[in-house]
Design an enzyme around this catalytic site. Sequence first.
Site, PDB file in Angstrom:
ATOM      1  N   LYS A  28      47.938 134.428 -25.439  1.00 16.06           N
ATOM      2  CA  LYS A  28      46.624 134.275 -24.866  1.00 16.06           C
ATOM      3  C   LYS A  28      46.367 134.349 -23.485  1.00 16.06           C
ATOM      4  O   LYS A  28      47.168 134.153 -22.628  1.00 16.06           O
ATOM      5  CB  LYS A  28      46.421 132.768 -25.300  1.00 16.06           C
ATOM      6  CG  LYS A  28      44.983 132.309 -24.826  1.00 16.06           C
ATOM      7  CD  LYS A  28      44.876 130.804 -25.359  1.00 16.06           C
ATOM      8  CE  LYS A  28      44.967 129.714 -24.060  1.00 16.06           C
ATOM      9  NZ  LYS A  28      44.296 129.897 -22.903  1.00 16.06           N
TER      10      LYS A  28
ATOM     11  N   ASP B 181      41.091 134.359 -24.322  1.00 16.30           N
ATOM     12  CA  ASP B 181      40.343 133.206 -24.185  1.00 16.30           C
ATOM     13  C   ASP B 181      39.422 133.187 -23.051  1.00 16.30           C
ATOM     14  O   ASP B 181      40.022 132.424 -22.168  1.00 16.30           O
ATOM     15  CB  ASP B 181      41.536 132.269 -24.215  1.00 16.30           C
ATOM     16  CG  ASP B 181      41.033 130.522 -24.062  1.00 16.30           C
ATOM     17  OD1 ASP B 181      39.939 130.445 -24.670  1.00 16.30           O
ATOM     18  OD2 ASP B 181      41.875 129.803 -23.790  1.00 16.30           O
TER      19      ASP B 181
ATOM     20  N   LYS C  69      36.034 131.888 -23.343  1.00 16.67           N
ATOM     21  CA  LYS C  69      35.135 131.102 -23.794  1.00 16.67           C
ATOM     22  C   LYS C  69      33.860 131.400 -23.195  1.00 16.67           C
ATOM     23  O   LYS C  69      33.010 130.735 -22.590  1.00 16.67           O
ATOM     24  CB  LYS C  69      35.729 129.683 -23.351  1.00 16.67           C
ATOM     25  CG  LYS C  69      36.933 129.260 -23.582  1.00 16.67           C
ATOM     26  CD  LYS C  69      37.145 127.877 -23.129  1.00 16.67           C
ATOM     27  CE  LYS C  69      38.548 127.340 -23.814  1.00 16.67           C
ATOM     28  NZ  LYS C  69      39.701 127.848 -23.012  1.00 16.67           N
TER      29      LYS C  69
ATOM     30  N   ASP D  46      26.576 131.543 -22.879  1.00 18.73           N
ATOM     31  CA  ASP D  46      25.474 131.849 -22.060  1.00 18.73           C
ATOM     32  C   ASP D  46      24.364 131.986 -23.131  1.00 18.73           C
ATOM     33  O   ASP D  46      24.662 131.773 -24.257  1.00 18.73           O
ATOM     34  CB  ASP D  46      25.574 133.132 -21.262  1.00 18.73           C
ATOM     35  CG  ASP D  46      24.788 133.382 -20.018  1.00 18.73           C
ATOM     36  OD1 ASP D  46      23.720 132.982 -20.017  1.00 18.73           O
ATOM     37  OD2 ASP D  46      25.334 133.741 -18.720  1.00 18.73           O
TER      38      ASP D  46
ATOM     39  N   THR E  27      40.315 120.380 -25.836  1.00 20.13           N
ATOM     40  CA  THR E  27      41.471 119.071 -26.316  1.00 20.13           C
ATOM     41  C   THR E  27      41.670 118.158 -25.109  1.00 20.13           C
ATOM     42  O   THR E  27      42.419 117.089 -25.239  1.00 20.13           O
ATOM     43  CB  THR E  27      42.578 119.968 -26.761  1.00 20.13           C
ATOM     44  OG1 THR E  27      42.863 120.741 -25.945  1.00 20.13           O
ATOM     45  CG2 THR E  27      42.482 120.695 -28.254  1.00 20.13           C
TER      46      THR E  27
ATOM     47  N   ARG F 207      52.403 125.216 -21.484  1.00 17.54           N
ATOM     48  CA  ARG F 207      53.451 124.567 -20.333  1.00 17.54           C
ATOM     49  C   ARG F 207      54.829 124.350 -21.041  1.00 17.54           C
ATOM     50  O   ARG F 207      55.908 124.720 -20.434  1.00 17.54           O
ATOM     51  CB  ARG F 207      52.783 123.550 -19.849  1.00 17.54           C
ATOM     52  CG  ARG F 207      51.798 124.031 -18.391  1.00 17.54           C
ATOM     53  CD  ARG F 207      51.006 123.029 -18.055  1.00 17.54           C
ATOM     54  NE  ARG F 207      50.122 122.655 -19.016  1.00 17.54           N
ATOM     55  CZ  ARG F 207      48.980 121.799 -18.749  1.00 17.54           C
ATOM     56  NH1 ARG F 207      48.691 121.125 -17.789  1.00 17.54           N
ATOM     57  NH2 ARG F 207      48.038 121.609 -19.908  1.00 17.54           N
TER      58      ARG F 207
HETATM   59  O1  C5P Z   1      49.618 124.358 -21.326  1.00 18.11           O
HETATM   60  P1  C5P Z   1      49.132 123.978 -22.583  1.00 18.11           P
HETATM   61  O2  C5P Z   1      49.895 124.070 -23.425  1.00 18.11           O
HETATM   62  O3  C5P Z   1      48.149 122.760 -22.419  1.00 18.11           O
HETATM   63  O4  C5P Z   1      47.862 125.136 -22.404  1.00 18.11           O
HETATM   64  C1  C5P Z   1      47.100 125.083 -23.414  1.00 18.11           C
HETATM   65  C2  C5P Z   1      46.186 126.338 -23.461  1.00 18.11           C
HETATM   66  O5  C5P Z   1      45.093 126.166 -24.391  1.00 18.11           O
HETATM   67  C3  C5P Z   1      45.515 126.558 -21.970  1.00 18.11           C
HETATM   68  O6  C5P Z   1      45.265 127.827 -21.778  1.00 18.11           O
HETATM   69  C4  C5P Z   1      43.894 125.834 -22.207  1.00 18.11           C
HETATM   70  O7  C5P Z   1      43.197 126.528 -21.345  1.00 18.11           O
HETATM   71  C5  C5P Z   1      43.643 126.116 -23.476  1.00 18.11           C
HETATM   72  N1  C5P Z   1      42.798 125.448 -24.577  1.00 18.11           N
HETATM   73  C6  C5P Z   1      42.850 123.953 -24.634  1.00 18.11           C
HETATM   74  N2  C5P Z   1      42.017 123.423 -25.068  1.00 18.11           N
HETATM   75  C7  C5P Z   1      41.083 124.206 -25.796  1.00 18.11           C
HETATM   76  C8  C5P Z   1      40.782 125.537 -25.641  1.00 18.11           C
HETATM   77  C9  C5P Z   1      41.790 126.109 -24.871  1.00 18.11           C
HETATM   78  O8  C5P Z   1      43.692 123.359 -24.135  1.00 18.11           O
HETATM   79  N3  C5P Z   1      39.981 123.323 -26.418  1.00 18.11           N
END
Ligand code: C5P
Length: 235
Positions: free
Chosen positions: A33, A60, A62, A65, A124, A215
């Site tokens: 991603k 990603d 997002k 607009d 999330t 992470r």
């Molecule tokens: O590090 P982690 O596992 O928390 O990363 C989650 C990834 O998913 C990040 O890149 C974050 O921007 C993305 N994301 C999210 N929630 C959403 C959409 C995308 O955490 N609803």
Amino acid sequence: MQKDKLIVALDVHTMEDVKSLVDKLGNSVNFYKVGMELFYSVGKDVVTFLKEKNKKVFLDLKLFDIPNTVAGGLTSLMSLGADMINVHASGGFSMMEKGAKALREAAKKAGIEPPKIIAVTVLTSMNDDEWKQMGHTTAISDQVILFAKLAKQAGLDGVVASPMEAAAIRKAVGEDFLIVTPGVRPAGADINDQSRIATPKSALEAGATHLVVGRPIRAAKDPKIAAENILKEIE
Ligand code: C5P
């Protein structure tokens, strides 16, 4: 392919960091991603690099607009060759519908397979207090279902949602719809700034088709082992 269910979030800033992580993960990971922090600093080169390595790419960015601008943005991004791309469902039905149509028409013209287009429901990281602070009176869980149904009606291929909402979404929209879930944490892992999280196993059992993990893999002492452990859980 089971392996394609794991999407590793490349939330880094430089091509050096991308190359180092992709190299460390090797054949274990097929799908990456690319989010805004990376795309805004290195641009389309990262997509080209990943495609040359035969990796799948979820762009990603997002988009959010007016419908015409999102349609134009998606048309421009289509040529990069990503496999999945997203918009915010909160941009509304017309924005999603026009965007998806423009993306598919541009892909058809170029003679390539259109990328999957999915909608972000509610981030999330959002918890109930913050949600209410923004003036919302519906529960997050109800809003997510409403957005998922709207995305389906607008012709999108799926949604991004918390694993905690995956089961209700699956029930509301049926089988032929992607549910991509960030906020996935293997048991015992640091939850960081995520709120509505689940383990890989429970996310898939709830109906998720893809898991986005950042992470817990990137920050692991051995990212390849961390990814392989998650893949074992997926299998
Ligand atoms: O590090 P982690 O596992 O928390 O990363 C989650 C990834 O998913 C990040 O890149 C974050 O921007 C993305 N994301 C999210 N929630 C959403 C959409 C995308 O955490 N609803």
